[in-house]
Scaffold this motif. Structure first.
Motif, PDB file in Angstrom:
ATOM      1  N   LEU A 109     -45.424 -39.342  -7.582  1.00 27.04           N
ATOM      2  CA  LEU A 109     -44.876 -40.515  -6.899  1.00 27.04           C
ATOM      3  C   LEU A 109     -43.371 -40.480  -6.639  1.00 27.04           C
ATOM      4  CD1 LEU A 109     -46.771 -43.370  -8.814  1.00 27.04           C
ATOM      5  CD2 LEU A 109     -47.254 -42.510  -6.514  1.00 27.04           C
ATOM      6  N   GLU A 110     -42.592 -40.166  -7.656  1.00 24.68           N
ATOM      7  CA  GLU A 110     -41.162 -40.468  -7.579  1.00 24.68           C
ATOM      8  C   GLU A 110     -40.353 -39.604  -6.617  1.00 24.68           C
ATOM      9  OE1 GLU A 110     -38.917 -42.438 -10.513  1.00 24.68           O
ATOM     10  OE2 GLU A 110     -40.438 -42.101 -12.045  1.00 24.68           O
ATOM     11  N   PRO A 111     -40.682 -38.313  -6.414  1.00 29.75           N
ATOM     12  CA  PRO A 111     -39.926 -37.584  -5.385  1.00 29.75           C
ATOM     13  C   PRO A 111     -40.064 -38.220  -3.999  1.00 29.75           C
ATOM     14  CG  PRO A 111     -40.994 -36.040  -6.861  1.00 29.75           C
ATOM     15  CD  PRO A 111     -41.528 -37.395  -7.215  1.00 29.75           C
ATOM     16  N   GLU A 112     -41.271 -38.669  -3.658  1.00 32.28           N
ATOM     17  CA  GLU A 112     -41.468 -39.327  -2.361  1.00 32.28           C
ATOM     18  C   GLU A 112     -40.748 -40.669  -2.320  1.00 32.28           C
ATOM     19  OE1 GLU A 112     -42.692 -38.138   0.310  1.00 32.28           O
ATOM     20  OE2 GLU A 112     -43.487 -36.276  -0.530  1.00 32.28           O
ATOM     21  N   ILE A 113     -40.726 -41.372  -3.447  1.00 30.06           N
ATOM     22  CA  ILE A 113     -40.015 -42.647  -3.520  1.00 30.06           C
ATOM     23  C   ILE A 113     -38.520 -42.436  -3.313  1.00 30.06           C
ATOM     24  CG2 ILE A 113     -39.345 -44.503  -5.109  1.00 30.06           C
ATOM     25  CD1 ILE A 113     -42.219 -44.300  -6.262  1.00 30.06           C
ATOM     26  N   ALA A 114     -37.982 -41.377  -3.924  1.00 26.37           N
ATOM     27  CA  ALA A 114     -36.553 -41.065  -3.740  1.00 26.37           C
ATOM     28  C   ALA A 114     -36.245 -40.762  -2.277  1.00 26.37           C
ATOM     29  CB  ALA A 114     -36.160 -39.881  -4.621  1.00 26.37           C
ATOM     30  N   ALA A 115     -37.161 -40.043  -1.611  1.00 23.08           N
ATOM     31  CA  ALA A 115     -36.982 -39.744  -0.189  1.00 23.08           C
ATOM     32  C   ALA A 115     -37.003 -41.025   0.643  1.00 23.08           C
ATOM     33  CB  ALA A 115     -38.068 -38.778   0.280  1.00 23.08           C
ATOM     34  N   MET A 116     -37.937 -41.919   0.326  1.00 25.28           N
ATOM     35  CA  MET A 116     -37.996 -43.214   1.013  1.00 25.28           C
ATOM     36  C   MET A 116     -36.706 -44.001   0.792  1.00 25.28           C
ATOM     37  SD  MET A 116     -41.884 -44.517   0.207  1.00 25.28           S
ATOM     38  CE  MET A 116     -41.573 -46.133   0.953  1.00 25.28           C
ATOM     39  N   ALA A 117     -36.219 -43.983  -0.447  1.00 24.43           N
ATOM     40  CA  ALA A 117     -34.993 -44.713  -0.767  1.00 24.43           C
ATOM     41  C   ALA A 117     -33.816 -44.188   0.043  1.00 24.43           C
ATOM     42  CB  ALA A 117     -34.705 -44.607  -2.263  1.00 24.43           C
ATOM     43  N   ALA A 118     -33.744 -42.877   0.188  1.00 26.52           N
ATOM     44  CA  ALA A 118     -32.649 -42.280   0.965  1.00 26.52           C
ATOM     45  C   ALA A 118     -32.690 -42.754   2.419  1.00 26.52           C
ATOM     46  CB  ALA A 118     -32.733 -40.759   0.901  1.00 26.52           C
ATOM     47  N   ASN A 119     -33.892 -42.934   2.947  1.00 26.03           N
ATOM     48  CA  ASN A 119     -34.029 -43.390   4.339  1.00 26.03           C
ATOM     49  C   ASN A 119     -33.764 -44.886   4.495  1.00 26.03           C
ATOM     50  OD1 ASN A 119     -34.726 -40.887   5.498  1.00 26.03           O
ATOM     51  ND2 ASN A 119     -36.868 -41.111   4.867  1.00 26.03           N
ATOM     52  N   MET A 120     -34.096 -45.657   3.452  1.00 26.25           N
ATOM     53  CA  MET A 120     -34.099 -47.116   3.585  1.00 26.25           C
ATOM     54  C   MET A 120     -32.874 -47.802   2.963  1.00 26.25           C
ATOM     55  SD  MET A 120     -36.985 -47.834   5.133  1.00 26.25           S
ATOM     56  CE  MET A 120     -37.243 -49.566   4.759  1.00 26.25           C
ATOM     57  N   ALA A 121     -32.174 -47.135   2.058  1.00 27.35           N
ATOM     58  CA  ALA A 121     -31.122 -47.796   1.277  1.00 27.35           C
ATOM     59  C   ALA A 121     -29.982 -48.323   2.149  1.00 27.35           C
ATOM     60  CB  ALA A 121     -30.571 -46.825   0.232  1.00 27.35           C
ATOM     61  N   ASN A 122     -29.572 -49.556   1.873  1.00 23.74           N
ATOM     62  CA  ASN A 122     -28.377 -50.090   2.539  1.00 23.74           C
ATOM     63  C   ASN A 122     -27.178 -49.929   1.603  1.00 23.74           C
ATOM     64  OD1 ASN A 122     -28.441 -52.237   0.627  1.00 23.74           O
ATOM     65  ND2 ASN A 122     -29.779 -53.453   1.969  1.00 23.74           N
ATOM     66  N   GLU A 123     -26.025 -50.393   2.037  1.00 25.54           N
ATOM     67  CA  GLU A 123     -24.812 -50.193   1.241  1.00 25.54           C
ATOM     68  C   GLU A 123     -24.901 -50.863  -0.124  1.00 25.54           C
ATOM     69  OE1 GLU A 123     -22.280 -48.149   1.906  1.00 25.54           O
ATOM     70  OE2 GLU A 123     -23.551 -47.545   3.580  1.00 25.54           O
ATOM     71  N   ARG A 124     -25.494 -52.033  -0.172  1.00 28.11           N
ATOM     72  CA  ARG A 124     -25.658 -52.742  -1.450  1.00 28.11           C
ATOM     73  C   ARG A 124     -26.573 -51.946  -2.390  1.00 28.11           C
ATOM     74  NH1 ARG A 124     -23.915 -55.068  -5.777  1.00 28.11           N
ATOM     75  NH2 ARG A 124     -25.439 -56.447  -6.781  1.00 28.11           N
ATOM     76  N   ASP A 125     -27.681 -51.415  -1.846  1.00 27.37           N
ATOM     77  CA  ASP A 125     -28.603 -50.603  -2.649  1.00 27.37           C
ATOM     78  C   ASP A 125     -27.880 -49.390  -3.240  1.00 27.37           C
ATOM     79  OD1 ASP A 125     -30.833 -52.217  -2.061  1.00 27.37           O
ATOM     80  OD2 ASP A 125     -31.230 -51.101  -0.218  1.00 27.37           O
ATOM     81  N   ILE A 126     -27.107 -48.736  -2.397  1.00 27.24           N
ATOM     82  CA  ILE A 126     -26.380 -47.534  -2.835  1.00 27.24           C
ATOM     83  C   ILE A 126     -25.388 -47.873  -3.940  1.00 27.24           C
ATOM     84  CG2 ILE A 126     -24.694 -45.797  -2.092  1.00 27.24           C
ATOM     85  CD1 ILE A 126     -26.153 -45.896   0.689  1.00 27.24           C
ATOM     86  N   GLU A 127     -24.724 -49.007  -3.793  1.00 34.17           N
ATOM     87  CA  GLU A 127     -23.769 -49.439  -4.818  1.00 34.17           C
ATOM     88  C   GLU A 127     -24.472 -49.677  -6.153  1.00 34.17           C
ATOM     89  OE1 GLU A 127     -20.653 -53.163  -5.678  1.00 34.17           O
ATOM     90  OE2 GLU A 127     -21.758 -53.036  -3.781  1.00 34.17           O
ATOM     91  N   VAL A 128     -25.625 -50.341  -6.110  1.00 38.29           N
ATOM     92  CA  VAL A 128     -26.377 -50.633  -7.333  1.00 38.29           C
ATOM     93  C   VAL A 128     -26.844 -49.337  -7.997  1.00 38.29           C
ATOM     94  CG1 VAL A 128     -28.513 -51.648  -8.250  1.00 38.29           C
ATOM     95  CG2 VAL A 128     -27.117 -52.932  -6.599  1.00 38.29           C
ATOM     96  N   ILE A 129     -27.403 -48.411  -7.200  1.00 36.88           N
ATOM     97  CA  ILE A 129     -27.904 -47.144  -7.744  1.00 36.88           C
ATOM     98  C   ILE A 129     -26.770 -46.332  -8.351  1.00 36.88           C
ATOM     99  CG2 ILE A 129     -28.898 -44.904  -7.086  1.00 36.88           C
ATOM    100  CD1 ILE A 129     -30.586 -46.481  -5.007  1.00 36.88           C
ATOM    101  N   THR A 130     -25.635 -46.275  -7.652  1.00 40.63           N
ATOM    102  CA  THR A 130     -24.488 -45.509  -8.141  1.00 40.63           C
ATOM    103  C   THR A 130     -23.944 -46.091  -9.444  1.00 40.63           C
ATOM    104  OG1 THR A 130     -23.892 -44.878  -5.876  1.00 40.63           O
ATOM    105  CG2 THR A 130     -22.191 -44.637  -7.569  1.00 40.63           C
ATOM    106  N   LYS A 131     -23.819 -47.411  -9.506  1.00 40.23           N
ATOM    107  CA  LYS A 131     -23.332 -48.063 -10.724  1.00 40.23           C
ATOM    108  C   LYS A 131     -24.295 -47.843 -11.883  1.00 40.23           C
ATOM    109  CE  LYS A 131     -20.367 -51.703  -8.825  1.00 40.23           C
ATOM    110  NZ  LYS A 131     -20.151 -53.173  -8.693  1.00 40.23           N
ATOM    111  N   GLN A 132     -25.604 -47.867 -11.586  1.00 43.01           N
ATOM    112  CA  GLN A 132     -26.584 -47.652 -12.635  1.00 43.01           C
ATOM    113  C   GLN A 132     -26.536 -46.214 -13.131  1.00 43.01           C
ATOM    114  OE1 GLN A 132     -28.047 -50.488 -13.619  1.00 43.01           O
ATOM    115  NE2 GLN A 132     -28.694 -49.272 -15.387  1.00 43.01           N
ATOM    116  N   CYS A 133     -26.297 -45.285 -12.221  1.00 41.78           N
ATOM    117  CA  CYS A 133     -26.117 -43.882 -12.583  1.00 41.78           C
ATOM    118  C   CYS A 133     -24.906 -43.737 -13.503  1.00 41.78           C
ATOM    119  CB  CYS A 133     -25.945 -43.047 -11.319  1.00 41.78           C
ATOM    120  SG  CYS A 133     -25.806 -41.270 -11.597  1.00 41.78           S
TER     121      CYS A 133
END
Length: 233
Positions: free
Chosen positions: A105-129
């Motif tokens: 599941l998760e590799p495909e989910i990561a690919a979907m996230a890369a296509n769909m993520a907006n700036e807010r999503d990216i900020e949240v993921i980066t901060k969580q990282c």
């Protein structure tokens, strides 16, 4: 809403309360009407409402706060262990089985996230990282923040099923951390950062590959531990 008359009156009332929540767009932590008001709205007695609310509390749809009222629960409708994984006797096998599902599941989910993520999503993921990395470097338990990292990726796919499914599947993060004593610290830092960077760049191929590598590190460590366990018996 379709009514199943094979259900008891409290069960039917519970279904109507769910419909009330949906139709009135109530969100997590929103307060629902009290027993008397719900009885008036749904045309049932207070005892029936009380029993219906109990049913919904057990299903993690509502939460009762003593002295404050009844509210829409967090992770609405999702129980803590819907798959009954807590009863698995062999935690090594459980961790391995969960990882196989995550690899699917998760590799495909990561690919979907890369296509769909907006700036807010990216900020949240980066901060969580960043949070996970900081905890690892401090030698502290990063399990909870690790799960949140994967949840953030699932959330920005825009797929409601994936968003609900991943926290359940990511029980393996806790299981894996417990049996490995969080040995893959550097690998987690490196692969999490690669995943976050690929999503930030909207590079679905790199995001998929980075998530696959993250899963494989975990898989090989599980195999190593299982072999060690079997050889010691």
């Amino acid at each position: 809403m379709f009514t199943n008359y094979n259900k008891t009156l409290p069960e039917q009332t519970a279904d109507k309360i769910i419909q009330y929540i949906i139709e009135n767009n109530l969100q997590v932590d929103d307060k629902i009407p009290n027993e008397f008001e719900l009885g008036e709205i749904l045309d049932v007695g207070r005892s029936t409402v009380r029993e219906a609310v109990r049913i919904l509390v057990t299903r993690n749809i509502l939460v009762i706060r003593r002295g404050a009222g009844t509210y829409v629960a967090n992770n609405t409708g999702v129980s803590d262990d819907p798959l009954g994984l807590a009863f698995a006797k062999d935690k090594y096998k459980l961790a391995n089985d969960l990882l196989h599902v995550r690899i699917i599941l998760e590799p495909e989910i990561a690919a979907m996230a890369a296509n769909m993520a907006n700036e807010r999503d990216i900020e949240v993921i980066t901060k969580q990282c960043d949070k996970v990395e900081a905890l690892i470097k401090q030698g502290e338990n990063h399990m909870l923040e690790d799960v949140k990292f994967h949840e953030a990726i699932a959330r920005c796919t825009g797929n409601d099923v994936i968003e609900k499914l991943i926290p359940i599947i990511n029980t393996s993060v806790a299981v894996f951390a417990n049996i490995t004593d969080r040995q893959l610290r550097e690998e987690t830092i490196t692969t999490h950062r690669a995943i976050a960077n690929a999503i930030a760049k909207h590079n679905s191929t790199d995001a998929k590959h980075a998530m696959t590598m993250h899963m494989l590190y975990n898989k090989y460590k599980i195999y190593e531990l299982i072999d060690k366990k079997e050889n010691s018996n």
